[in-house]
Design a protein around this motif. Structure first.
Motif, PDB file in Angstrom:
ATOM      1  N   ILE A 116       0.748  -1.330  -0.094  1.00  0.00           N
ATOM      2  CA  ILE A 116      -0.431   0.230   0.380  1.00  0.00           C
ATOM      3  C   ILE A 116       1.084   1.255  -0.120  1.00  0.00           C
ATOM      4  N   ARG A 128      -5.250  -0.393  -2.591  1.00  0.00           N
ATOM      5  CA  ARG A 128      -5.755   0.813  -1.266  1.00  0.00           C
ATOM      6  C   ARG A 128      -7.272   1.091  -1.440  1.00  0.00           C
ATOM      7  N   ARG A 129      -7.930   1.144  -2.379  1.00  0.00           N
ATOM      8  CA  ARG A 129      -8.978   0.717  -1.832  1.00  0.00           C
ATOM      9  C   ARG A 129      -9.661  -0.993  -1.988  1.00  0.00           C
ATOM     10  N   SER A 131      -8.383  -2.607   0.324  1.00  0.00           N
ATOM     11  CA  SER A 131      -7.818  -2.443   2.173  1.00  0.00           C
ATOM     12  C   SER A 131      -8.470  -1.361   2.580  1.00  0.00           C
ATOM     13  N   LEU A 132      -9.420  -0.382   1.919  1.00  0.00           N
ATOM     14  CA  LEU A 132     -10.021   0.771   2.922  1.00  0.00           C
ATOM     15  C   LEU A 132     -11.499   0.142   3.568  1.00  0.00           C
ATOM     16  N   ARG A 136     -12.969  -1.457   7.165  1.00  0.00           N
ATOM     17  CA  ARG A 136     -13.949  -0.920   7.545  1.00  0.00           C
ATOM     18  C   ARG A 136     -14.875  -1.836   7.550  1.00  0.00           C
ATOM     19  N   ARG A 437      -3.107   9.832  -0.713  1.00  0.00           N
ATOM     20  CA  ARG A 437      -2.325   9.481   0.508  1.00  0.00           C
ATOM     21  C   ARG A 437      -2.178   9.215   1.734  1.00  0.00           C
ATOM     22  N   CYS A 439      -3.554   8.405   5.186  1.00  0.00           N
ATOM     23  CA  CYS A 439      -3.146   7.170   6.094  1.00  0.00           C
ATOM     24  C   CYS A 439      -4.261   6.471   5.569  1.00  0.00           C
ATOM     25  N   ILE A 440      -4.445   5.173   5.798  1.00  0.00           N
ATOM     26  CA  ILE A 440      -5.326   4.375   5.635  1.00  0.00           C
ATOM     27  C   ILE A 440      -5.928   3.650   6.841  1.00  0.00           C
TER      28      ILE A 440
END
Length: 494
Positions: A116, A128-129, A131-132, A136, A437, A439-440
Motif C-alpha cells: 500500500i 488501497r481501495r 484495504s480501506l 472498515r 495518499r 494514511c488508511i
C-alpha cells in the motif's frame, strides 16, 4: 598490471559520471522546475544536507528559495514543499496529480512495488481501495474495533497495575498493546506480552528503524546499483525485512489451510478470498506478494506511529501536570470511574480531544512526510514538474506554520480550542498526511489514542522520576521519524 588496476579504478568513476550526465540531462530536459541551490555533479546537493539535521537544512533552504524549491539528491531532482498553503495546494487541491509515491530505492528493494505505502499506479489503487473497504468491514470506525481496543486495554491496565507504583519504561507495554489491536484485525489473534516470536518481530522492526539513520543506508537511496555489491548495514536491513516477511508468510499459510471462502476472519482471510475470486484476471493485483507486503505495511503503521504517539504524549503530560489535571477533571465529569471510556464520550470531552490533537501536532512524528511523485507533467504555481518527479511535502512546516498556529513552538491545547472551550478543527493538522495518499489507518489511530489515553488516566495519575523542569521533551531522530527520549515514570492508582 598497473594498466589493469588503473582501468579497474577508473571504470566505476567513468560509469558514475556517465550515469549522472544521462539522468541529470534527462531530468532537466523540457522542465521548468522551481529554483533551488545549484547541484554538484553526481552528488547534487547532498553536501548541503547534514544528516544530523536534515529538517533544519531544508527549512534554511526554504528561507533562501521560498516555499517551493528544487533540491537534487544525487543526480535526481526533488521538489520540496514547505508551509500549509503549498502543501495543501499540492496534496489536496491537485491531489490526483500529486498522488504518486516517490521512489526510495531502499523501499523498492524490500517491498518491490507491492503493498500500500510504496506502490504506484493501478496496483496501488486496487490494493488501497480493497484495504480501506476490508478494514472498515472488520470494524475500523465501527463498534467492533472499539470492542477489540477496549479488550486489549484491559490487558494493558493489568500490566500497568503490576508495576506497583515503581518506576518503569512504558515503551514495552504500549508497543505490545497497540500491536495486538492491529494483530486482531490483520492476523485474527492477539499475542501474550511474553510471546518470544512476536517480540522478535517487533525487535526486527525496531532494528530497521534505527538502521534507516545509518549513512550507508541513506547512501543506498542515491546509489543502489553500486551499494548492492557491497556488505554493510543496508544488507542487514534487507535480511531483517525478509525475516518479517517470513513471519507473515507462516500466518498466511496457516490461514490458507483453514480458509472458509464464505466467512473471512480477518484481513488476511479477506485478501485470500479476493485472490481466489480474481484468479484468471490478468489485470488483477491480488496475489500472495501483495498480501504479504500489504499486511506488513498495515502492521507497521498500526504499531509504531500510535504507540510512539502515546509514549510521547505521556511524557508531555509528565512535563505539564496542569494539563493532565484538566483531563482528569473532564474524565470525572463525563465518564466517572464506574464504567470504561467509549467513543461516544469523545464529543463530550473537547479539552481531551484538543490535547490529543496538540500532542500529534507538537511531536511532529513524521516531520518530512513520505515522498510523493507527480503522476503526469504538472503545472504548479507557474512551474512545470515533469511526470515521475519526486515531491517532498515537509509536514513539520505545516504543523509549525506560524500563520496557522499562534505559538507553534509551544505545547498548548488552546491551538485546538475555541473561545468558548469547544474543540476547534484546524485544516493544518496533518499527522496522517493529506489527499489521496492519506494514511488508511487514520480512523483506527484516532480511536486508539482517545481510548488508550483516557483509560490510562481514568485509572492512574502520572508521576515523573525526577523534577518536572528537568524533563526533556525535545525529540530524538530515528530515520524519518521523531521519537521521545527514553524515560521512566510511576503510575499512582486512583
Amino acid at each position: 598490471m598497473e594498466w589493469s588496476s588503473g582501468i579497474g579504478l577508473w571504470l566505476p568513476v567513468l560509469s558514475l559520471t556517465l550515469l549522472y550526465i544521462f539522468v541529470y540531462k534527462k531530468a532537466k530536459s523540457g522542465s521548468n522546475l522551481p529554483p533551488g541551490p545549484k547541484p554538484l555533479p553526481l552528488l547534487g546537493n547532498l553536501l548541503q544536507l547534514r544528516t544530523a539535521d536534515i529538517q533544519g537544512c531544508l527549512l534554511k533552504l526554504r528561507d533562501a528559495y521560498g516555499p517551493v524549491y528544487t533540491l537534487h539528491l544525487g543526480p535526481l531532482p526533488i521538489v520540496v514543499l514547505s508551509g500549509y498553503r503549498a502543501v495543501k495546494e499540492a496534496l489536496v487541491d491537485q491531489g490526483e496529480q500529486f498522488s504518486g509515491r516517490g521512489e526510495l530505492p531502499i523501499m523498492s528493494k524490500t517491498s518491490k512495488g507491492y503493498g500500500i505505502f510504496f506502490s504506484n499506479g493501478e496496483s496501488w489503487k486496487q490494493v488501497r481501495r480493497f484495504s480501506l473497504s476490508t478494514l472498515r468491514d472488520f470494524g475500523m470506525g465501527k463498534r467492533s474495533i472499539e470492542d477489540r481496543i477496549l479488550e486489549e486495554i484491559q490487558f494493558l491496565l493489568e500490566e500497568l497495575r503490576n508495576t506497583k507504583e515503581l518506576l518503569f519504561d512504558p515503551s514495552f507495554c504500549l508497543r505490545r498493546s497497540v500491536s495486538n489491536v492491529i494483530c486482531s484485525v490483520v492476523f485474527g489473534c492477539r499475542y501474550d506480552y511474553g510471546d518470544e516470536k512476536f517480540q522478535m518481530l517487533l525487535d526486527l522492526i525496531q532494528e530497521n528503524l534505527r538502521r534507516v539513520d545509518n549513512f550507508w543506508v541513506q547512501m543506498y537511496n542515491f546509489f543502489p546499483v553500486i551499494l548492492d555489491c557491497f556488505p554493510g548495514p543496508h544488507q542487514e536491513l534487507f535480511k531483517n525485512y525478509k525475516k518479517q516477511m517470513q513471519f507473515v508468510e507462516e500466518i498466511m499459510k496457516s490461514h490458507e489451510e483453514s480458509l472458509d471462502l464464505t466467512s473471512p476472519r480477518d484481513f488476511i482471510d479477506a485478501f485470500l478470498i479476493k485472490i481466489h475470486q480474481e484468479k484468471g484476471n490478468q489485470t488483477s493485483s491480488f496475489d500472495a506478494e501483495n498480501l504479504l507486503v500489504s499486511s506488513l505495511d498495515i502492521f507497521f503503521a498500526g504499531t509504531e506511529t500510535t504507540s510512539t504517539t502515546l509514549r510521547y504524549g505521556l511524557l508531555l503530560l509528565l512535563k505539564y501536570p496542569e494539563i493532565e489535571g484538566r483531563i482528569h477533571e473532564e474524565i470525572e465529569h463525563v465518564i466517572g470511574r464506574n464504567r470504561v471510556p467509549c467513543m461516544e464520550d469523545r464529543s463530550k470531552m473537547p479539552y481531551t480531544e484538543a490535547v490529543i490533537h496538540e500532542i500529534q501536532r507538537f511531536i511532529d512524528l513524521l516531520p518530512l512526510g513520505v515522498p510523493h511523485a507527480v503522476t503526469e507533467d504538472t503545472i504548479f504555481r507557474g512551474y512545470t514538474i515533469p511526470k515521475g518527479t519526486t515531491v517532498l511535502p515537509i509536514l513539520h512546516s505545516v504543523h509549525y506554520d506560524p500563520e496557522q498556529f499562534e505559538a507553534p513552538e509551544m505545547f498548548d491545547p488552546a491551538h485546538f480550542l475555541g473561545v468558548n472551550g469547544a474543540f476547534k478543527k484546524n485544516d493544518a493538522f496533518m499527522p496522517f498526511s493529506a489527499g489521496k495518499r492519506m494514511c488508511i489507518g487514520e480512523g483506527l489511530a484516532r480511536m486508539e489514542l482517545f481510548l488508550f489515553l483516557t483509560s490510562i488516566l481514568q485509572n492512574f495519575t502520572l508521576k515523573p522520576s525526577g523534577a518536572r523542569e528537568e524533563i526533556d521533551i525535545t525529540p530524538e531522530y530515528s530515520g524519518l521519524s521523531k521519537l521521545p527520549r527514553q524515560y521512566q515514570l510511576c503510575l499512582i492508582p486512583h
